[in-house]
Motif scaffolding. Structure first.
Motif: not given
Lengths: 338, 333
Positions: B126-127, B129, B132-133
């Motif tokens: 999991g990103i 931020i 961010g993904g």
């Protein structure tokens, strides 16, 4: 063997890696536009014709294309990202620091991010926002390798090593050292040409190099400052002071073996850094020297760096901002006489 | 094609899906709910470390999208990723072990709640931020395109991500290169505690797609069959080189943004209205309308899940913890 500047050597290095490995590609702004520049400093000039579809021109979107490079690297590609000016790395830093650098650790060691980020730095008549020495902002990030290339030989060899490395590697280049030609030539450029072998070679990403041997004082520098340090050593030699010049080159990790060997000989060190003194890489090196070989010191560490101000435009001020040969000579001389 | 189905609209019909696949979907959404409820208990009890961001109420988005993917496809997720992970096929055990910081967790205990993932099962950690993904998923899709591989990426993000620069940059590049990425916006009306009405002039998120030149669709995210149908269309388009597609899935978070958030910013009538549209209850109604599904079938599924989770919790609580030597491992390849 041929004589090349950094821009040409990088161009050949990129082309050779792209020939060798079909997963290598370039991504960035203005790097492959027909009739364009081949990047701001001509490094990728002509490559888009040679490698159709693999020199990817992006919108002006540093955060976005950096994230895309990270994602592509995770899926088995080997992107070489081109940051047009190092200063723009601030826009891209979330993807570099939060994703590229941490992905392997967060995933428990299952993900590789084999990407390269190239970025030009240095105060070069462009005012405050196309001038900063950016390496300091990345050397303290676990998960990133950071190098700075000051000769064409190193540029090609380290670029190749970086492309083949399974980790994110940042390569800092100096605008006054490229040897870019034509309309992209830089006023005030310094000769960084090298004899480039015809055969394939790499330069390790974790080793400093002794550029000149000496026994009275060690001068550490990188990028333009490695050249200025060598010029300073020439002048010091005329005064009978033999300075050993080390191009630190690998900024993360720092090669304390090579630095320590020199300090055991000289007992004195001047660290030269373009960029504000406070919080610079030279501060890290100074602390590292104390930890690794502090007992070799016969005098306190001396730093020559820029004042804690933004990079100014006026040539008079810019020249005062950037450490020069005279300041290095003065610092090394007084240290050698201590 | 119907492009909008508002919350509360009639559920998509289940007639063309077979009983086994429908019950499979039901099992997944119940698994996520029961997993999250158990994790909440363990966290409040004080035995589970860290912080948590949970997805009770949003189970249908994860299951609907991931059920439209092939095993070789990937997802990117967010800090609220437990549901995505279970929907993509990560095991209860590897997730619970990760939440307890054990070396047997999906990220060896180095990721934790916000960075759940397992690349062998097609899930990037999991990103955490916000947004961010999105460039990351676009880059993965670029790799698939350059490698001439048929895979797609489904990129989960929340309504809050739409305000981020990374959304614009990643989505724009996905668009100009027709990348195979399904952009999945789980619109639960709140970015942390801030209602979308305060941060968007146009709260219809799927409208953004048109401004980048591709197709967007708003779907009832609490109707697992509607989500699945929309995701299947989107995945097919992406696989055919006609990506990206933006899916806005309207849903609602029943629990706090994180930890002990009591959700005082969610108005009572809004909560009640959405609770009445709970994805599990609604899907159960659809299933029970079929002659071949009985309440006993659904009860048996829940009982099986509860037993699986109970066993996994017991195992996770005695799973091996890292040694100090692990601290400096896995930084570089």
């Amino acid at each position: 063997m041929k004589r090349q500047g950094i821009a040409e050597a990088l161009r050949d290095g990129i082309a050779e890696e792209m020939m060798r490995d079909s997963s290598v590609f370039c991504i960035g702004e203005d790097i492959g536009v027909p009739g364009g520049w081949g990047g701001a400093f001509t490094v990728t000039l002509g490559l888009s014709e040679k490698f159709p579809g693999r020199i990817i021109d992006t919108p002006i979107a540093e955060l976005g294309f950096t994230g895309m490079a990270v994602g592509a690297a995770m899926m088995g590609m080997r992107p070489i990202a081109d940051m047009q000016y190092g200063d723009f790395l601030f826009l891209a830093s979330d993807q570099l620091i939060n994703n590229a650098a941490k992905m392997r650790y967060m995933s428990g060691g299952t993900i590789k991010v084999p990407m390269v980020m190239r970025a030009p730095i240095g105060a070069t008549g462009r005012g405050s926002q196309h001038a900063q020495s950016m390496e300091r902002y990345f050397t303290g990030v676990p998960g990133l390798k950071v190098v700075a290339v000051s000769t064409a030989y190193d540029a090609k060899g380290m670029l190749k090593a970086a492309v083949r490395d399974d980790n994110p590697v940042m390569i800092f280049e100096h605008k006054l050292l490229y040897g870019s030609k034509g309309a992209r030539a830089e006023p005030g450029a310094v000769d960084a040409t090298s004899d480039i072998p015809d055969e394939d070679y790499v330069v390790p990403l974790d080793r400093a190099v002794v550029r000149r041997e000496g026994k009275h004082v060690t001068i550490l520098g990188w990028l333009l400052m490695a050249h200025f340090a060598a010029q300073a050593a020439e002048q010091l030699a005329q005064e009978g002071i033999e300075a050993e010049v080390i191009d630190v080159r690998s900024l993360s990790p720092i090669d304390y073996e090579t630095i320590g060997a020199s300090l055991r000989k000289t007992g004195r060190v001047v660290i030269v850094e373009e960029g504000p003194k406070t919080g610079g890489v030279s501060a890290e090196i100074a602390a590292g020297i104390m930890e690794h070989c502090g007992d070799s010191l016969q005098a306190p560490v001396v730093r020559v760096a820029s004042p804690d101000v933004p990079v100014p435009f006026s040539p008079i001020l810019e020249n005062a901002y950037r450490p020069d040969v005279a300041r290095i000579v003065a610092a090394a001389r007084s240290l050698a006489q201590m | 094609m119907k492009t909008t189905s508002a919350p509360g609209a009639a559920p998509a019909t289940a007639t063309h899906r077979d009983r086994a696949s429908l019950l499979g979907l039901y099992e997944r959404i119940v698994l996520i709910r029961e997993f999250e409820e158990r994790v909440k208990f363990l966290f409040l009890e004080g035995t589970m470390p860290g912080t948590i961001h949970q997805c009770q109420g949003q189970e249908a988005t994860a299951v609907g999208v991931c059920s439209a993917l092939q095993p070789g496809d990937y997802i990117t997720s967010t800090f609220r990723g437990h549901g995505h992970a279970l929907a993509k096929g990560l095991s209860v055990q590897e997730l619970l072990d990760e939440l307890f910081g054990a070396t047997t967790g999906c990220c060896k205990g180095k990721g934790g709640s916000m960075h759940m993932g397992n690349m062998d099962k097609g899930m990037v950690p999991g990103i955490a931020i916000v947004a961010g993904g999105i460039p990351l998923a676009a880059g993965m899709a670029l790799a698939f395109k350059m490698q001439k591989k048929p895979q797609v990426v489904a990129c989960f993000f929340g309504d809050g991500a739409v305000a981020e620069g990374a959304f614009h940059e990643g989505v724009n590049m996905a668009a100009i290169w027709n990348l195979p990425v399904v952009l999945v916006c789980e619109n639960n009306l709140y970015g942390a505690s801030t209602h979308i009405g305060k941060v968007m002039k146009n709260p219809k998120i799927s409208d953004r797609a048109a401004s980048y030149g591709f197709r967007g669709e708003t779907v009832d995210g609490n109707d697992v069959l509607a989500v699945l149908a929309a995701a299947e269309r989107a995945v097919a388009e992406c696989r055919a080189g006609k990506g990206p597609v933006l899916l806005e899935l309207l849903t609602y978070r029943r629990t706090g943004h994180s930890r002990r958030d009591a959700c005082h910013y969610q108005p009572k009538d809004e909560r009640e209205a959405w609770f009445a549209r709970d994805p599990i209850t609604r899907f159960a109604e659809v299933l029970l309308a079929r002659p071949d599904v009985k309440q006993a079938d659904l009860d048996a599924i829940k009982a099986k899940i509860d037993a699986e989770i109970q066993t996994a919790v017991v195992n996770a609580q005695k799973a091996p913890q890292p040694t100090l030597a692990n601290l400096t491992e896995d930084v570089f390849a």
